[in-house]
Design a protein around this motif. Structure first.
Motif, mmCIF file in Angstrom:
data_model
loop_
_atom_site.group_PDB
_atom_site.id
_atom_site.type_symbol
_atom_site.label_atom_id
_atom_site.label_comp_id
_atom_site.label_asym_id
_atom_site.label_seq_id
_atom_site.Cartn_x
_atom_site.Cartn_y
_atom_site.Cartn_z
ATOM 1 N N ALA A 96 18.753 -59.225 -4.159
ATOM 2 C CA ALA A 96 18.088 -59.195 -2.858
ATOM 3 C C ALA A 96 19.146 -59.117 -1.769
ATOM 4 O O ALA A 96 20.092 -59.907 -1.756
ATOM 5 C CB ALA A 96 17.235 -60.451 -2.668
ATOM 6 N N GLY A 97 19.003 -58.165 -0.877
ATOM 7 C CA GLY A 97 19.911 -58.056 0.252
ATOM 8 C C GLY A 97 19.527 -59.019 1.361
ATOM 9 O O GLY A 97 18.413 -59.555 1.396
ATOM 10 N N THR A 98 20.445 -59.216 2.300
ATOM 11 C CA THR A 98 20.187 -60.133 3.413
ATOM 12 C C THR A 98 19.739 -59.403 4.680
ATOM 13 O O THR A 98 19.317 -60.056 5.638
ATOM 14 C CB THR A 98 21.438 -60.962 3.728
ATOM 15 O OG1 THR A 98 22.564 -60.092 3.848
ATOM 16 C CG2 THR A 98 21.717 -61.975 2.626
ATOM 17 N N ILE B 54 11.930 -62.816 0.706
ATOM 18 C CA ILE B 54 11.243 -61.532 0.776
ATOM 19 C C ILE B 54 12.214 -60.506 1.368
ATOM 20 O O ILE B 54 12.309 -60.374 2.600
ATOM 21 C CB ILE B 54 9.955 -61.627 1.630
ATOM 22 C CG1 ILE B 54 9.092 -62.831 1.209
ATOM 23 C CG2 ILE B 54 9.165 -60.324 1.520
ATOM 24 C CD1 ILE B 54 8.626 -62.784 -0.241
ATOM 25 N N PRO B 55 12.955 -59.780 0.535
ATOM 26 C CA PRO B 55 13.944 -58.833 1.045
ATOM 27 C C PRO B 55 13.409 -57.406 1.134
ATOM 28 O O PRO B 55 12.649 -56.947 0.274
ATOM 29 C CB PRO B 55 15.043 -58.915 -0.021
ATOM 30 C CG PRO B 55 14.269 -59.121 -1.299
ATOM 31 C CD PRO B 55 13.053 -59.935 -0.927
ATOM 32 N N TRP B 56 13.834 -56.685 2.160
ATOM 33 C CA TRP B 56 13.550 -55.255 2.220
ATOM 34 C C TRP B 56 14.416 -54.513 1.203
ATOM 35 O O TRP B 56 13.956 -53.565 0.551
ATOM 36 C CB TRP B 56 13.830 -54.737 3.626
ATOM 37 C CG TRP B 56 13.873 -53.236 3.719
ATOM 38 C CD1 TRP B 56 12.823 -52.373 3.661
ATOM 39 C CD2 TRP B 56 15.048 -52.420 3.869
ATOM 40 N NE1 TRP B 56 13.255 -51.071 3.774
ATOM 41 C CE2 TRP B 56 14.618 -51.069 3.907
ATOM 42 C CE3 TRP B 56 16.412 -52.701 3.988
ATOM 43 C CZ2 TRP B 56 15.524 -50.010 4.039
ATOM 44 C CZ3 TRP B 56 17.303 -51.648 4.139
ATOM 45 C CH2 TRP B 56 16.852 -50.315 4.159
ATOM 46 N N TRP B 57 15.670 -54.932 1.062
ATOM 47 C CA TRP B 57 16.616 -54.273 0.165
ATOM 48 C C TRP B 57 16.655 -55.039 -1.150
ATOM 49 O O TRP B 57 17.095 -56.189 -1.204
ATOM 50 C CB TRP B 57 18.003 -54.254 0.806
ATOM 51 C CG TRP B 57 19.090 -53.593 0.021
ATOM 52 C CD1 TRP B 57 20.186 -54.200 -0.522
ATOM 53 C CD2 TRP B 57 19.220 -52.204 -0.295
ATOM 54 N NE1 TRP B 57 20.988 -53.281 -1.162
ATOM 55 C CE2 TRP B 57 20.409 -52.035 -1.026
ATOM 56 C CE3 TRP B 57 18.426 -51.082 -0.035
ATOM 57 C CZ2 TRP B 57 20.835 -50.799 -1.501
ATOM 58 C CZ3 TRP B 57 18.857 -49.846 -0.507
ATOM 59 C CH2 TRP B 57 20.038 -49.720 -1.214
ATOM 60 N N GLY B 58 16.171 -54.426 -2.233
ATOM 61 C CA GLY B 58 16.155 -55.089 -3.529
ATOM 62 C C GLY B 58 16.066 -54.073 -4.646
ATOM 63 O O GLY B 58 15.450 -53.012 -4.479
ATOM 64 N N PHE B 59 16.675 -54.387 -5.788
ATOM 65 C CA PHE B 59 16.657 -53.456 -6.915
ATOM 66 C C PHE B 59 16.925 -54.202 -8.217
ATOM 67 O O PHE B 59 17.326 -55.366 -8.228
ATOM 68 C CB PHE B 59 17.678 -52.329 -6.730
ATOM 69 C CG PHE B 59 19.019 -52.789 -6.201
ATOM 70 C CD1 PHE B 59 19.961 -53.361 -7.037
ATOM 71 C CD2 PHE B 59 19.336 -52.649 -4.855
ATOM 72 C CE1 PHE B 59 21.182 -53.777 -6.567
ATOM 73 C CE2 PHE B 59 20.560 -53.066 -4.363
ATOM 74 C CZ PHE B 59 21.491 -53.633 -5.223
#
Length: 322
Positions: A199-201, A173-178
């Protein structure tokens, strides 16, 4: 695409000696474990606390604010902050700050931030350090979600609750994603609750079981070792894990200190590697490493030593990444 696949395949063959040296370096950590400079080590990873793992790089002025921020989390379960410091120059400073925090806890009512562990690494492993720490926690018996956070992020008090609401086993569940459109740099924003291609870490909750697979470390080429966010996404997708963009509030600070800027040209190269030879590389027979299950995060034998280094070689320091 076929020519690109051949180029990447030849590069894999050319880089094999360097990749094997790199794997031995990672294997040393996973087999021998690490010592915390401050903290109580692996015994804390079976007490029900959710680990928050943060890599530190070049932002020592942020640490006290980060601790205050995490103490204010609105979350019923305790959390445990695990700090992996990649900058040896800041080791003494972090050690003193975390020691002061532990000393202040004597006689204090328990709160959501139950413990802080500090690992001062002699080698800059970049963001991969968070996954090394996670594997050592897995070895110690922890199961369930872990949170990865960057030292340039401010989160809301509801951060953990927001991510846990969407988390399930075998999910990220990443906050940073596109979304990506044929290139890492051709991307588009997506709404929370939808599936990202990347997905960012930073600001992410994931199932720790991802790093239980030895291939997470043995199949990552050294050339891409500091692009751990792309590797995490690719590896999870290869296992058909669920990835959903989080609905939470995070702000970024002191972005001018980010180390990932020097890695920008390599990100699209790694994207093409994944879409040409990556899947085949993962499917090739892989050597089993039962010895990698031996390492733990251990309490420093001498709690009051100013630093306690890991038992690993001082190899290439890398370039670092937030």
């Amino acid at each position: 695409m076929q020519r690109a696949a051949l180029r990447h395949a030849f590069r894999l063959i050319k880089d094999l000696p360097r990749d094997r040296r790199w794997q031995r370096q990672l294997g040393t950590i996973l087999e021998q474990g690490v010592h915390t400079t401050e903290g109580i080590g692996a015994t804390g990873f079976t007490d029900g606390a959710v680990p928050i793992i943060m890599c530190l790089w070049n932002r020592p002025e942020r640490i006290r604010g980060i601790i205050n921020m995490l103490e204010a989390l609105d979350w019923k379960r305790p959390v445990r902050l695990v700090l992996w410091n990649n900058n040896a120059d800041d080791a003494a400073f972090y050690t003193n700050v975390i020691r002061e925090w532990h000393d202040k806890q004597r006689g204090r009512e328990p709160h959501v931030l139950r413990a802080i562990d500090l690992i001062n690494s002699p080698t800059n492993f970049g963001g991969l350090g968070r996954f090394l720490a996670a594997r050592l926690m897995w070895n110690a018996g922890y199961r369930g979600p872990i949170v990865t956070l960057d030292d340039d992020q401010n989160v809301s008090p509801y951060f953990i609750r927001d991510l846990k609401r969407q988390w399930t086993p075998h999910s990220i569940i990443p906050w940073w994603g596109f979304k990506l459109h044929g290139s890492y740099w051709r991307r588009s924003e997506i709404e929370p609750g939808t599936v990202p291609d990347h997905a960012g870490t930073g600001g992410t909750m994931l199932d720790i079981e991802l790093v239980a697979d030895d291939r997470f470390f043995s199949r990552l080429p050294h050339r891409y070792a500091y692009l751990e966010d792309q590797w995490m996404t690719f590896f999870a997708k290869s296992k058909n894990w669920r990835i959903i963009k989080a609905r939470t509030e995070i702000t970024l600070v002191s972005e001018e200190k980010n180390q990932y800027h020097g890695l920008k040209p390599l990100k699209d190269v790694f994207y093409m590697w994944q879409h040409t030879v990556g899947s085949l590389w993962l499917r090739l027979p892989a050597k089993s490493h039962p010895e990698w299950s031996a390492g733990r995060i251990n309490e420093a034998p001498d709690r009051f030593s100013s630093t306690r280094w890991m038992k690993t070689s001082r190899g290439s320091t890398g370039r670092g990444e937030r």
